[in-house]
Scaffold this motif. Structure first.
Motif, PDB file in Angstrom:
ATOM      1  N   ALA A 239      38.529  99.586  63.375  1.00 45.89           N
ATOM      2  CA  ALA A 239      38.913  98.286  63.936  1.00 45.89           C
ATOM      3  C   ALA A 239      39.633  98.484  65.270  1.00 45.89           C
ATOM      4  N   GLY A 240      40.433  99.539  65.362  1.00 45.95           N
ATOM      5  CA  GLY A 240      41.078  99.872  66.634  1.00 45.95           C
ATOM      6  C   GLY A 240      40.074 100.244  67.703  1.00 45.95           C
ATOM      7  N   LEU A 241      38.964 100.838  67.297  1.00 48.47           N
ATOM      8  CA  LEU A 241      37.903 101.178  68.244  1.00 48.47           C
ATOM      9  C   LEU A 241      37.314  99.909  68.861  1.00 48.47           C
ATOM     10  N   ALA A 242      37.199  98.849  68.077  1.00 48.32           N
ATOM     11  CA  ALA A 242      36.753  97.562  68.616  1.00 48.32           C
ATOM     12  C   ALA A 242      37.760  97.042  69.639  1.00 48.32           C
ATOM     13  N   GLY A 243      39.045  97.262  69.378  1.00 53.03           N
ATOM     14  CA  GLY A 243      40.067  96.880  70.356  1.00 53.03           C
ATOM     15  C   GLY A 243      39.931  97.642  71.656  1.00 53.03           C
ATOM     16  N   VAL A 244      39.576  98.923  71.564  1.00 57.36           N
ATOM     17  CA  VAL A 244      39.336  99.719  72.772  1.00 57.36           C
ATOM     18  C   VAL A 244      38.174  99.123  73.557  1.00 57.36           C
ATOM     19  N   ALA A 245      37.104  98.745  72.859  1.00 59.75           N
ATOM     20  CA  ALA A 245      35.941  98.165  73.532  1.00 59.75           C
ATOM     21  C   ALA A 245      36.299  96.857  74.230  1.00 59.75           C
ATOM     22  N   VAL A 246      37.080  96.000  73.573  1.00 57.78           N
ATOM     23  CA  VAL A 246      37.507  94.738  74.184  1.00 57.78           C
ATOM     24  C   VAL A 246      38.375  95.011  75.408  1.00 57.78           C
ATOM     25  N   GLY A 247      39.270  95.985  75.303  1.00 53.63           N
ATOM     26  CA  GLY A 247      40.130  96.328  76.435  1.00 53.63           C
ATOM     27  C   GLY A 247      39.356  96.869  77.622  1.00 53.63           C
ATOM     28  N   VAL A 248      38.382  97.728  77.353  1.00 49.07           N
ATOM     29  CA  VAL A 248      37.551  98.272  78.437  1.00 49.07           C
ATOM     30  C   VAL A 248      36.756  97.155  79.095  1.00 49.07           C
ATOM     31  N   MET A 249      36.202  96.269  78.277  1.00 47.88           N
ATOM     32  CA  MET A 249      35.427  95.155  78.815  1.00 47.88           C
ATOM     33  C   MET A 249      36.294  94.254  79.688  1.00 47.88           C
ATOM     34  N   THR A 250      37.497  93.944  79.237  1.00 46.61           N
ATOM     35  CA  THR A 250      38.417  93.107  80.014  1.00 46.61           C
ATOM     36  C   THR A 250      38.816  93.796  81.306  1.00 46.61           C
ATOM     37  N   THR A 251      39.040  95.100  81.252  1.00 44.10           N
ATOM     38  CA  THR A 251      39.420  95.848  82.447  1.00 44.10           C
ATOM     39  C   THR A 251      38.292  95.858  83.476  1.00 44.10           C
ATOM     40  N   VAL A 252      37.070  96.057  83.025  1.00 44.78           N
ATOM     41  CA  VAL A 252      35.939  96.134  83.955  1.00 44.78           C
ATOM     42  C   VAL A 252      35.594  94.764  84.521  1.00 44.78           C
ATOM     43  N   VAL A 253      35.546  93.742  83.664  1.00 44.38           N
ATOM     44  CA  VAL A 253      35.133  92.407  84.093  1.00 44.38           C
ATOM     45  C   VAL A 253      36.222  91.741  84.936  1.00 44.38           C
ATOM     46  N   GLY A 254      37.466  91.904  84.553  1.00 43.85           N
ATOM     47  CA  GLY A 254      38.571  91.362  85.341  1.00 43.85           C
ATOM     48  C   GLY A 254      39.059  90.005  84.901  1.00 43.85           C
ATOM     49  N   TYR A 255      38.584  89.488  83.790  1.00 41.25           N
ATOM     50  CA  TYR A 255      39.147  88.264  83.222  1.00 41.25           C
ATOM     51  C   TYR A 255      39.001  88.300  81.710  1.00 41.25           C
ATOM     52  N   ARG A 256      39.902  87.590  81.035  1.00 40.10           N
ATOM     53  CA  ARG A 256      39.895  87.550  79.579  1.00 40.10           C
ATOM     54  C   ARG A 256      38.941  86.476  79.091  1.00 40.10           C
ATOM     55  N   VAL A 257      38.212  86.785  78.036  1.00 37.81           N
ATOM     56  CA  VAL A 257      37.279  85.811  77.472  1.00 37.81           C
ATOM     57  C   VAL A 257      37.955  85.062  76.334  1.00 37.81           C
TER      58      VAL A 257
ATOM     59  N   VAL B 276      30.413 100.646  76.307  1.00 39.27           N
ATOM     60  CA  VAL B 276      31.073  99.548  75.600  1.00 39.27           C
ATOM     61  C   VAL B 276      30.203  99.081  74.429  1.00 39.27           C
ATOM     62  N   THR B 277      28.889  99.020  74.649  1.00 34.52           N
ATOM     63  CA  THR B 277      27.975  98.635  73.574  1.00 34.52           C
ATOM     64  C   THR B 277      28.087  99.598  72.405  1.00 34.52           C
ATOM     65  N   TRP B 278      28.105 100.886  72.691  1.00 35.57           N
ATOM     66  CA  TRP B 278      28.209 101.877  71.615  1.00 35.57           C
ATOM     67  C   TRP B 278      29.575 101.859  70.947  1.00 35.57           C
ATOM     68  N   LEU B 279      30.621 101.540  71.711  1.00 35.24           N
ATOM     69  CA  LEU B 279      31.943 101.396  71.085  1.00 35.24           C
ATOM     70  C   LEU B 279      31.930 100.258  70.070  1.00 35.24           C
ATOM     71  N   PHE B 280      31.343  99.108  70.468  1.00 29.25           N
ATOM     72  CA  PHE B 280      31.268  97.977  69.536  1.00 29.25           C
ATOM     73  C   PHE B 280      30.406  98.310  68.324  1.00 29.25           C
ATOM     74  N   ARG B 281      29.260  98.950  68.541  1.00 26.73           N
ATOM     75  CA  ARG B 281      28.382  99.295  67.423  1.00 26.73           C
ATOM     76  C   ARG B 281      29.053 100.275  66.471  1.00 26.73           C
TER      77      ARG B 281
END
Length: 195
Positions: free
Chosen positions: A133-151, A173-178
């Protein structure tokens, strides 16, 4: 509007902002820290720790924690008994363990600080489930960092994925979520069937 940015050719993409990127880095760091703690807890629950032994339950009781009044307090169950280390040299009476166990039951535990914690596959799989579950948090954090806004909405999530697909980070990021989804599902399944 971010939710329209990736779907409309007439709407420019929002400029990445530093505060959401900083938030994303914070989520990654916090998630990695939690993952490290959960791996250590799973390792201990598997019995790979010093101070292992058996606690023989003599009696259990419920105690109230918290402040004044019924809404501020919560009940917790403690079982008391004698702890004997695997080496046989350490024996402690009046040892306490959280949870409800039958009188006379011998529970595999490890001693940490002043407390005792159970050893078993169920606790091992629950620690690993939280790791994934923490790995999913890493994926969300990486996505937010790259995109530059929170969803916050489904539309914003689609837009963020569309922006992310244009970067070289998207496959990771896809593989982190999977991995997070599959790992959590397997651990929860094994947790449910473990004795």
């Amino acid at each position: 509007m971010p939710e329209l940015a990736a779907t409309s050719p007439f709407c420019p993409l929002p400029a990445p902002r530093p505060l959401p990127r900083l938030f994303g880095v914070g989520v990654v760091v916090l998630s990695l820290t939690c993952m490290g703690v959960m791996v250590r807890q799973a390792e201990k629950a598997a019995g790979l720790v010093a101070g292992k032994g058996t606690l023989t339950v003599e009696r259990c009781e419920q105690r109230r924690d918290g402040g004044h009044g019924s809404s501020a307090s919560r009940a917790r169950t403690l079982c008391f008994g004698s702890f004997r280390a695997d080496s046989g040299r350490v024996v402690r009476d009046r040892s306490a363990l959280r949870g409800w166990y039958a009188t006379g039951e011998k529970v595999r535990v490890y001693r940490e600080g002043h407390g005792y914690h159970p050893v078993g596959l169920r606790y091992f799989w629950s620690g690993l489930a939280f790791f994934f579950a923490g790995l999913a948090g890493v994926a969300v954090g990486v996505m937010t960092t790259v995109v530059g806004y929170r969803v916050r909405t489904v539309g914003e999530t689609r837009a963020a994925w569309a922006v992310l697909r244009r970067t070289s980070v998207a496959p990771y990021v896809t593989w982190l979520f999977r991995t997070a989804g599959a790992g959590t599902a397997v651990c929860v399944l094994l947790l449910l069937v473990s004795p």
